[in-house]
Design a protein around this motif. Structure first.
Motif, short mmCIF file in Angstrom:
data_model
loop_
_atom_site.label_atom_id
_atom_site.label_comp_id
_atom_site.label_asym_id
_atom_site.label_seq_id
_atom_site.Cartn_x
_atom_site.Cartn_y
_atom_site.Cartn_z
N UNK A 50 -23.95 6.52 -12.09
CA UNK A 50 -22.70 6.39 -11.35
C UNK A 50 -21.81 7.58 -11.69
N UNK A 51 -20.84 7.83 -10.82
CA UNK A 51 -19.97 9.00 -10.97
C UNK A 51 -18.52 8.59 -10.73
N UNK A 52 -17.61 9.30 -11.38
CA UNK A 52 -16.19 9.13 -11.06
C UNK A 52 -15.67 10.43 -10.47
N UNK A 53 -14.46 10.42 -9.95
CA UNK A 53 -13.94 11.61 -9.30
C UNK A 53 -12.43 11.67 -9.31
N UNK A 54 -11.92 12.86 -9.05
CA UNK A 54 -10.48 13.07 -8.97
C UNK A 54 -10.22 14.21 -7.98
N UNK A 55 -9.03 14.24 -7.42
CA UNK A 55 -8.65 15.32 -6.50
C UNK A 55 -7.53 16.13 -7.12
N UNK A 71 0.85 -1.19 0.00
CA UNK A 71 0.00 0.00 0.00
C UNK A 71 0.89 1.24 0.00
N UNK A 72 0.68 2.09 -0.98
CA UNK A 72 1.50 3.29 -1.12
C UNK A 72 0.75 4.51 -0.58
N UNK A 73 1.45 5.42 0.09
CA UNK A 73 0.79 6.62 0.61
C UNK A 73 0.30 7.51 -0.52
N UNK A 74 -0.84 8.12 -0.33
CA UNK A 74 -1.38 9.03 -1.35
C UNK A 74 -1.80 10.34 -0.71
N UNK A 75 -0.96 10.83 0.21
CA UNK A 75 -1.26 12.07 0.91
C UNK A 75 -1.15 13.26 -0.04
N UNK A 76 -2.13 14.15 0.04
CA UNK A 76 -2.09 15.37 -0.76
C UNK A 76 -1.25 16.42 -0.05
N UNK A 77 -0.68 17.33 -0.81
CA UNK A 77 0.23 18.33 -0.25
C UNK A 77 -0.45 19.15 0.84
N UNK A 84 -7.35 9.07 -1.93
CA UNK A 84 -8.34 8.03 -2.21
C UNK A 84 -9.52 8.10 -1.25
N UNK A 85 -9.23 8.36 0.02
CA UNK A 85 -10.31 8.43 1.01
C UNK A 85 -11.23 9.62 0.74
N UNK A 86 -10.65 10.76 0.42
CA UNK A 86 -11.46 11.96 0.16
C UNK A 86 -12.32 11.77 -1.09
N UNK A 87 -11.70 11.27 -2.15
CA UNK A 87 -12.43 11.12 -3.42
C UNK A 87 -13.53 10.08 -3.28
N UNK A 141 -12.26 18.22 -5.09
CA UNK A 141 -12.67 16.91 -5.59
C UNK A 141 -13.79 17.16 -6.61
N UNK A 142 -13.50 16.83 -7.85
CA UNK A 142 -14.47 17.05 -8.92
C UNK A 142 -15.05 15.71 -9.35
N UNK A 143 -16.36 15.61 -9.34
CA UNK A 143 -17.02 14.38 -9.77
C UNK A 143 -17.75 14.64 -11.08
N UNK A 144 -17.85 13.59 -11.89
CA UNK A 144 -18.54 13.67 -13.18
C UNK A 144 -19.40 12.43 -13.37
#
Length: 293
Positions: free
Chosen positions: A128-133, A13-19, A94-97, A26-29
């Protein structure tokens, strides 16, 4: 939890901490919403029921996550912004998105029947929706992002309104309408709407032209000369206060939960919107409006 010989898999498991000290958007579409809108008979060019449903789901997300400062939506997309001081989920992307996407989708499906009572959802046609941060380093760039989305809303809506009038009322084919609109500017589309269909685009509802902005409502501030520049200079400098303690974060969340979440259709490009609602960029809850007698 007891150790076992299988626990080594955690090392993958790799860390995915945002700065730190950055705005997180977080934009969802919507996924495949062209097919979904056709399947459930969305009205062209705008279906108020569908937009109200999007706004209702987004408002519930804001209520569920008091760490959010503002959200902006148009069509089948929504952008949710966390303040640079936010420490929710330790700022793990990942948790936020996934939290926002799943919460939004859950409310969208739950509230569907309220806005489409005669058109129940069917297997094989579930939304359904996808998202990105994305991280933005200061409030000026965050505002530019929001302005970009609102300008895009206006451009797309003017085009879609003109296109569908030409097709639905003008009797043109989709191909012919696309060809005629190719290379046109805003004034050309306004002229087509007015001369051919008697539509003054300026009189169209603001929800279609400006999209929807969702925020917590506190007592509006009086606009002061130079306030935007001073605020911009303040917000573009690194945060000096450090990371809020857990108790401070929870106190802020409790204060935010007391505020009403509102859906508005206003200009967020000009300074006035932000000047009168300084709590959005500061991240500090404002004063609750005095109760009406």
């Amino acid at each position: 939890m007891a150790n076992s010989k299988y626990e080594y898999v955690k090392s993958f498991e790799q860390p995915d901490l945002l700065l730190p000290n950055t705005w997180i958007v977080v934009r969802i579409d919507g996924r495949g919403f062209h097919k979904l809108s056709d399947r459930y008979g969305f009205i062209k060019p705008n279906d108020r029921r569908a937009l109200d449903l999007m706004n209702a789901a987004a408002a519930e997300v804001m209520k569920e996550l008091p760490d959010l400062c503002i959200a902006y939506g148009v069509s089948d997309e929504f952008s949710f912004a966390f303040h640079p001081s936010c420490q929710l989920f330790e700022r793990r992307s990942a948790k936020l998105v996934t939290t926002i996407v799943s919460t939004f989708t859950g409310y969208y499906i739950y509230l569907w029947g309220t806005y489409f009572p005669d058109t129940p959802l069917q297997p094989g046609g579930l939304p359904s929706f996808d998202g990105r941060a994305v991280m933005y380093p200061n409030s000026r760039i965050l505002r530019d992002y929001m302005s970009w989305r609102q300008v895009d809303c206006h451009i797309n809506n003017l085009y879609n309104t003109t296109f569908w009038m030409m097709v639905l009322k003008g009797g043109m084919s989709n191909t012919d309408a696309e060809q005629e609109l190719k290379g046109t500017i805003s004034s050309d589309k306004n002229e087509i709407l007015f001369k051919r269909f008697g539509i003054n685009y300026n009189n169209e509802e603001d929800i279609y032209k400006k999209g929807s902005v969702i925020y917590r409502q506190y007592q509006l501030e009086d606009v002061k000369a130079g306030s935007s520049k001073e605020q911009e200079e303040e917000e573009t400098t690194p945060l000096q206060a450090g990371i809020p303690s857990k108790s401070q974060q929870e106190k802020i969340r409790k204060l935010r939960r007391k505020a009403q979440v509102v859906v508005d259709h206003v200009d967020i490009i000009r300074d006035e919107f932000w000047d009168r609602r300084p709590w959005i960029l500061s991240g500090k809850p404002g004063r609750l409006p005095a109760e009406s007698k």
